[in-house]
Design a protein around this motif. Sequence first.
Motif, PDB file in Angstrom:
ATOM      1  N   UNK A   1       0.810  -1.207   0.000  1.00 45.39           N
ATOM      2  CA  UNK A   1       0.000   0.000   0.000  1.00 45.39           C
ATOM      3  C   UNK A   1       0.834   1.243   0.000  1.00 45.39           C
ATOM      4  N   UNK A   2       0.207   2.325   0.360  1.00 47.21           N
ATOM      5  CA  UNK A   2       0.901   3.605   0.412  1.00 47.21           C
ATOM      6  C   UNK A   2       1.778   3.633   1.643  1.00 47.21           C
ATOM      7  N   UNK A   3       3.071   3.805   1.436  1.00 52.90           N
ATOM      8  CA  UNK A   3       4.013   3.695   2.535  1.00 52.90           C
ATOM      9  C   UNK A   3       4.297   5.008   3.213  1.00 52.90           C
ATOM     10  N   UNK A   4       4.970   4.940   4.346  1.00 51.92           N
ATOM     11  CA  UNK A   4       5.454   6.127   5.054  1.00 51.92           C
ATOM     12  C   UNK A   4       6.962   6.093   5.004  1.00 51.92           C
ATOM     13  N   UNK A   5       7.498   6.386   3.796  1.00 46.13           N
ATOM     14  CA  UNK A   5       8.903   6.148   3.513  1.00 46.13           C
ATOM     15  C   UNK A   5       9.833   6.630   4.600  1.00 46.13           C
ATOM     16  N   UNK A   6      10.724   5.755   5.036  1.00 42.77           N
ATOM     17  CA  UNK A   6      11.751   6.120   5.998  1.00 42.77           C
ATOM     18  C   UNK A   6      13.078   5.641   5.459  1.00 42.77           C
ATOM     19  N   UNK A   7      14.025   6.515   5.325  1.00 46.25           N
ATOM     20  CA  UNK A   7      15.307   6.166   4.739  1.00 46.25           C
ATOM     21  C   UNK A   7      16.360   5.993   5.808  1.00 46.25           C
ATOM     22  N   UNK A   8      16.849   4.760   5.959  1.00 51.48           N
ATOM     23  CA  UNK A   8      17.915   4.499   6.917  1.00 51.48           C
ATOM     24  C   UNK A   8      19.247   5.050   6.432  1.00 51.48           C
ATOM     25  N   UNK A   9      19.403   5.196   5.090  1.00 49.92           N
ATOM     26  CA  UNK A   9      20.691   5.576   4.539  1.00 49.92           C
ATOM     27  C   UNK A   9      20.787   7.063   4.227  1.00 49.92           C
ATOM     28  N   UNK A  10      19.687   7.796   4.458  1.00 45.42           N
ATOM     29  CA  UNK A  10      19.640   9.170   3.966  1.00 45.42           C
ATOM     30  C   UNK A  10      20.717  10.052   4.582  1.00 45.42           C
ATOM     31  N   UNK A  11      21.129   9.752   5.798  1.00 43.87           N
ATOM     32  CA  UNK A  11      22.064  10.621   6.473  1.00 43.87           C
ATOM     33  C   UNK A  11      23.526  10.335   6.199  1.00 43.87           C
ATOM     34  N   UNK A  12      23.816   9.287   5.419  1.00 37.72           N
ATOM     35  CA  UNK A  12      25.206   8.951   5.182  1.00 37.72           C
ATOM     36  C   UNK A  12      25.843   9.944   4.224  1.00 37.72           C
ATOM     37  N   UNK A  13      27.060  10.365   4.525  1.00 40.87           N
ATOM     38  CA  UNK A  13      27.740  11.359   3.702  1.00 40.87           C
ATOM     39  C   UNK A  13      28.780  10.734   2.787  1.00 40.87           C
TER      40      UNK A  13
ATOM     41  N   UNK B   1       0.092  16.134   2.625  1.00 42.71           N
ATOM     42  CA  UNK B   1      -0.350  14.893   2.002  1.00 42.71           C
ATOM     43  C   UNK B   1       0.625  14.381   0.957  1.00 42.71           C
ATOM     44  N   UNK B   2       1.531  15.231   0.483  1.00 43.31           N
ATOM     45  CA  UNK B   2       2.516  14.805  -0.508  1.00 43.31           C
ATOM     46  C   UNK B   2       3.773  14.233   0.118  1.00 43.31           C
ATOM     47  N   UNK B   3       3.920  14.313   1.420  1.00 44.15           N
ATOM     48  CA  UNK B   3       5.150  13.872   2.084  1.00 44.15           C
ATOM     49  C   UNK B   3       5.185  12.359   2.194  1.00 44.15           C
ATOM     50  N   UNK B   4       6.420  11.817   2.296  1.00 44.23           N
ATOM     51  CA  UNK B   4       6.549  10.375   2.518  1.00 44.23           C
ATOM     52  C   UNK B   4       7.456  10.067   3.703  1.00 44.23           C
ATOM     53  N   UNK B   5       8.008  11.076   4.344  1.00 40.02           N
ATOM     54  CA  UNK B   5       8.862  10.839   5.502  1.00 40.02           C
ATOM     55  C   UNK B   5       8.782  12.039   6.437  1.00 40.02           C
ATOM     56  N   UNK B   6       9.271  11.846   7.635  1.00 41.48           N
ATOM     57  CA  UNK B   6       9.247  12.922   8.609  1.00 41.48           C
ATOM     58  C   UNK B   6       7.935  13.002   9.357  1.00 41.48           C
ATOM     59  N   UNK B   7       7.807  13.956  10.256  1.00 38.34           N
ATOM     60  CA  UNK B   7       6.608  14.066  11.110  1.00 38.34           C
ATOM     61  C   UNK B   7       5.317  14.251  10.325  1.00 38.34           C
ATOM     62  N   UNK B   8       5.382  14.969   9.171  1.00 42.91           N
ATOM     63  CA  UNK B   8       4.144  15.229   8.448  1.00 42.91           C
ATOM     64  C   UNK B   8       3.531  13.953   7.877  1.00 42.91           C
ATOM     65  N   UNK B   9       4.371  12.970   7.560  1.00 40.89           N
ATOM     66  CA  UNK B   9       3.841  11.727   6.998  1.00 40.89           C
ATOM     67  C   UNK B   9       2.934  11.020   7.980  1.00 40.89           C
ATOM     68  N   UNK B  10       3.173  11.206   9.268  1.00 35.89           N
ATOM     69  CA  UNK B  10       2.383  10.511  10.282  1.00 35.89           C
ATOM     70  C   UNK B  10       0.957  11.045  10.367  1.00 35.89           C
TER      71      UNK B  10
END
Length: 386
Positions: A7-19, A266-275
């Motif tokens: 279904x429609x996910x609440x995307x969370x990226x584990x790798x997003x913070x890697x530099x 409603x367009x977000x997929x991560x962060x507090x707004x997705x919840x």
Amino acid sequence: MVIAGCGVGSGHSDDAGRTSETTVPIPSDATGPGAVLRAVEMPTIDRRIAKLAALTARVTYLSTSGVDGSITEVTGSVFAPQGHAPDGGWPVIALAHGTTGIQQECAPSKDSQLLGSSLLVGEFLRRGYVVAVPDYQGLGAPGYHPYLDPTTAGYNVIDAVRAARQMIPDTSDRWLGFGYSQGGQASWAANELAREYGRGLNLVGTVAMSPLANLRALADAAATGTLTNDQVLVLQWVLATLEKSHPGLDLDEYRRGVVAQNWDVQLSCSGPTAETRAQIAGTVTADDLRPATPEALGRLRDLLEAMSLPKSVATAPLLIGYGGTDSFMRPEWTARAIAGACDRGDTVAVIFDPAKGHGEIDMGPAIPWIEAQFAGQPAPNSCEQP
């Protein structure tokens, strides 16, 4: 095994913070659609995949926009099983994921569990398949994501197979598409496109579970105020991307009230707004997504009809699974899409469970069908049943 993450996910990226990222060598040169531009390791990938895989890599590859035909850069991930390839090379599964969002950070390849697809990847690796998982255009790479544009997604799926073959030399040209929800539509579209766009590859079949295929019906549901909460979000994401592909589209003819006030949330997929998305969807009234005029409704019908399947004759057999309580794509909508495929002469096997909802169809019966297609056995055809 039941399909998860459909279904429609609440995307969370584990790798997003890697530099920093570790580059993976690209074994051979290639040009054109499917050519890999960059490959990096996936050190945080789900351990259930890591213990089965000889290679895990996040790749950036070339593909084609189904909207304007331009060459695009798309990200995805490729996985090779351990051991020695069978005669003829490793067969390939192109795993097309379900809806995760429409923003760049909604890419499965940025998440350790591939935003719900890791179990399926592990299952296919265990069975000896190379697995290619496209993120789709605009998810993971710059540019916008043309949500539920079947041609773009179909191209991305086919080119992910090419990218996997470039990264994993002992790979066969035989491949099968497997998708669910948005990915069910993408895999089905890839089947139709494979005859021309997929030249040089050998498609043996496609599994489309709970495919978002008959989108035109969303326009009429919006007009009659009968959208489900799940369909509210799907239609909003469709409208947001149609505005980009059709600049003359006036969004204010389709949104008002709670929807207009919370558009960005409603367009977000991560962060507090997705919840808060589900909470907002539950407050949407019938008028908030109702087309403002008959002309606006007609245009929306036309746009969604152009995004609906089937669009042409399939290249290879299809297995389509759907449930009788699906709140994203009503069962009668999917049944009409299947009937359209049958009318075109496609070979379609159908799994229907009246008690299951979206993404709840047991994939167990799909496994022997997949193995039979790779073995070259005749595919069953529900279209021939009275």
